[in-house]
Design an enzyme around this catalytic site. Sequence first.
Site, PDB file in Angstrom:
ATOM      1  CE  LYS A 203      61.718   0.053  27.183  1.00  0.00           C
ATOM      2  NZ  LYS A 203      62.365  -0.862  26.202  1.00  0.00           N
TER       3      LYS A 203
ATOM      4  CG  HIS B 107      62.156 -11.558  21.015  1.00  0.00           C
ATOM      5  ND1 HIS B 107      61.161 -11.890  20.123  1.00  0.00           N
ATOM      6  CD2 HIS B 107      62.042 -10.219  21.222  1.00  0.00           C
ATOM      7  CE1 HIS B 107      60.486 -10.803  19.796  1.00  0.00           C
ATOM      8  NE2 HIS B 107      60.995  -9.779  20.451  1.00  0.00           N
TER       9      HIS B 107
ATOM     10  CG  ASN C 126      72.122 -19.373  21.886  1.00  0.00           C
ATOM     11  OD1 ASN C 126      72.341 -18.261  22.343  1.00  0.00           O
ATOM     12  ND2 ASN C 126      71.052 -20.068  22.223  1.00  0.00           N
TER      13      ASN C 126
ATOM     14  CG  ASP D 136      69.791  -5.400  29.854  1.00  0.00           C
ATOM     15  OD1 ASP D 136      70.127  -6.327  30.623  1.00  0.00           O
ATOM     16  OD2 ASP D 136      68.748  -5.434  29.185  1.00  0.00           O
TER      17      ASP D 136
HETATM   18  P1  NAD Z   1      65.671 -14.326  25.094  1.00  0.00           P
HETATM   19  O1  NAD Z   1      65.177 -14.781  26.415  1.00  0.00           O
HETATM   20  O2  NAD Z   1      64.760 -14.450  23.914  1.00  0.00           O
HETATM   21  O3  NAD Z   1      67.036 -15.079  24.727  1.00  0.00           O
HETATM   22  C1  NAD Z   1      68.049 -15.211  25.703  1.00  0.00           C
HETATM   23  C2  NAD Z   1      69.377 -15.503  25.060  1.00  0.00           C
HETATM   24  O4  NAD Z   1      70.337 -15.637  26.110  1.00  0.00           O
HETATM   25  C3  NAD Z   1      69.421 -16.812  24.315  1.00  0.00           C
HETATM   26  O5  NAD Z   1      70.444 -16.731  23.337  1.00  0.00           O
HETATM   27  C4  NAD Z   1      69.784 -17.810  25.405  1.00  0.00           C
HETATM   28  O6  NAD Z   1      70.378 -18.988  24.884  1.00  0.00           O
HETATM   29  C5  NAD Z   1      70.770 -17.000  26.204  1.00  0.00           C
HETATM   30  N1  NAD Z   1      70.797 -17.334  27.636  1.00  0.00           N
HETATM   31  C6  NAD Z   1      69.748 -17.541  28.469  1.00  0.00           C
HETATM   32  N2  NAD Z   1      70.184 -17.782  29.724  1.00  0.00           N
HETATM   33  C7  NAD Z   1      71.543 -17.716  29.686  1.00  0.00           C
HETATM   34  C8  NAD Z   1      72.581 -17.864  30.639  1.00  0.00           C
HETATM   35  N3  NAD Z   1      72.305 -18.110  31.907  1.00  0.00           N
HETATM   36  N4  NAD Z   1      73.864 -17.726  30.230  1.00  0.00           N
HETATM   37  C9  NAD Z   1      74.163 -17.445  28.938  1.00  0.00           C
HETATM   38  N5  NAD Z   1      73.214 -17.288  27.991  1.00  0.00           N
HETATM   39  C10 NAD Z   1      71.931 -17.425  28.357  1.00  0.00           C
HETATM   40  O7  NAD Z   1      66.119 -12.816  25.309  1.00  0.00           O
HETATM   41  P2  NAD Z   1      66.258 -11.658  24.235  1.00  0.00           P
HETATM   42  O8  NAD Z   1      64.982 -10.887  24.191  1.00  0.00           O
HETATM   43  O9  NAD Z   1      66.826 -12.187  22.971  1.00  0.00           O
HETATM   44  O10 NAD Z   1      67.325 -10.716  24.977  1.00  0.00           O
HETATM   45  C11 NAD Z   1      68.678 -11.129  25.103  1.00  0.00           C
HETATM   46  C12 NAD Z   1      69.371 -10.245  26.096  1.00  0.00           C
HETATM   47  O11 NAD Z   1      69.410  -8.905  25.626  1.00  0.00           O
HETATM   48  C13 NAD Z   1      68.692 -10.181  27.455  1.00  0.00           C
HETATM   49  O12 NAD Z   1      69.680 -10.327  28.448  1.00  0.00           O
HETATM   50  C14 NAD Z   1      68.074  -8.795  27.497  1.00  0.00           C
HETATM   51  O13 NAD Z   1      67.994  -8.284  28.811  1.00  0.00           O
HETATM   52  C15 NAD Z   1      69.068  -8.014  26.673  1.00  0.00           C
HETATM   53  N6  NAD Z   1      68.507  -6.801  26.059  1.00  0.00           N
HETATM   54  C16 NAD Z   1      69.323  -5.723  25.983  1.00  0.00           C
HETATM   55  C17 NAD Z   1      68.855  -4.559  25.418  1.00  0.00           C
HETATM   56  C18 NAD Z   1      69.753  -3.366  25.290  1.00  0.00           C
HETATM   57  O14 NAD Z   1      69.287  -2.291  24.891  1.00  0.00           O
HETATM   58  N7  NAD Z   1      71.010  -3.485  25.560  1.00  0.00           N
HETATM   59  C19 NAD Z   1      67.547  -4.488  24.918  1.00  0.00           C
HETATM   60  C20 NAD Z   1      66.759  -5.623  24.987  1.00  0.00           C
HETATM   61  C21 NAD Z   1      67.266  -6.788  25.550  1.00  0.00           C
END
Ligand code: NAD
Length: 328
Positions: free
Chosen positions: A74, A144, A166, A229
């Site tokens: 990916k 998201h 949140n 991650d």
């Molecule tokens: P998003 O940008 O749509 O949402 C971000 C979320 O984090 C929101 O709830 C926001 O309020 C919060 N946020 C933003 N900045 C912040 C900060 N400085 N401190 C605390 N909270 C904060 O992102 P998303 O697509 O919902 O993804 C959320 C997280 O999940 C990301 O960090 C992404 O890298 C991670 N992720 C992990 C995996 C996995 O397999 N583990 C897969 C996809 C995404």
Amino acid sequence: MTTQTDGLLIVGEELCEKLVGRQQAFDAVQDVFAAMARGGAWNFPVIREALGYADALYGFKSGFDRDGKVLGVKSGGYWPGNAEHGLTNHQSTVFLFDPDTGRLSALVGGNYLTAVRTAASSAISIAHLARKDAKVLGMVGAGHQSAFQLRAAAEQRDFEKVVAWNPHPDMLPRLAAVADEIGLEFEAVSQQELGAQADVIITITSAFEPLLLKDWIKPGTHLACMGTDTKGKMEVDPSLVAAASVFTDEVAQSVTIGEAQHAATDGSITAEAITPIGAVINGDHSGRTSDTEITLFDGTGVGLQDLAVASVAARLADEAGLAQRATL
Ligand code: NAD
């Protein structure tokens, strides 16, 4: 093995959404976690680089599932300015190769699949580790991914209510609408109140500081920490990680880029103390051993999850005759 005349399958985002549902994602990811734990599938080192252009992070996650005969990568990353152009910030594409010949066999849109495979991962942890009588689901995060997480988690236990917090409270109504749609009561609460009420907690934020402290969590809680991650990120207090029974998708990632990285650095947890969730799926580890144990799943996100769901998308699109075909 595909033949010379099979051509390359192209499966776009819309088709992935149409064909790969939560159950298919759950089954595919569960199978590959099981294969990883028995040594039949493995991930290759992750590359993730700041481009120094468009503030973007770009990289590759790849692996080989020998048991399932799935090979690929990916590629994609994070473009923070995309939202202004009406595009998703996270962009990715999966490339699948025929493991017998090395020929490119499919190009599959990876955006929807990333969300659905990540939600499947935490759902699998809930299915195997949460108490059977869990009634309250705590959501930390409302971006998201959170809606996908909520929908998949809700199918694993007989939940009655969602409590959510949140860092940006204005994002919560969207999550409340999802809870409403699936018939769950929703309450926006403080972090402490979330810990006091929730039987299962999902964290899915981009935090670099702990959002939940150890003393706020009830005995018997299951946490699925999904946001961390990357090196430096953190969603929960490292002492909570140290106090919990920790499970993960991949131990090597858990202690380097996952939620356990901080407890591993301060020496309060070792890699040996962390169990691959695949071992629980395979029946080689008993998982939760009491109703008071705190279990924590460190979902770091591995390339094999992406390949597993992309392979399902390619197969279903092919069977239905819906994929575009091309020749290289
Ligand atoms: P998003 O940008 O749509 O949402 C971000 C979320 O984090 C929101 O709830 C926001 O309020 C919060 N946020 C933003 N900045 C912040 C900060 N400085 N401190 C605390 N909270 C904060 O992102 P998303 O697509 O919902 O993804 C959320 C997280 O999940 C990301 O960090 C992404 O890298 C991670 N992720 C992990 C995996 C996995 O397999 N583990 C897969 C996809 C995404």
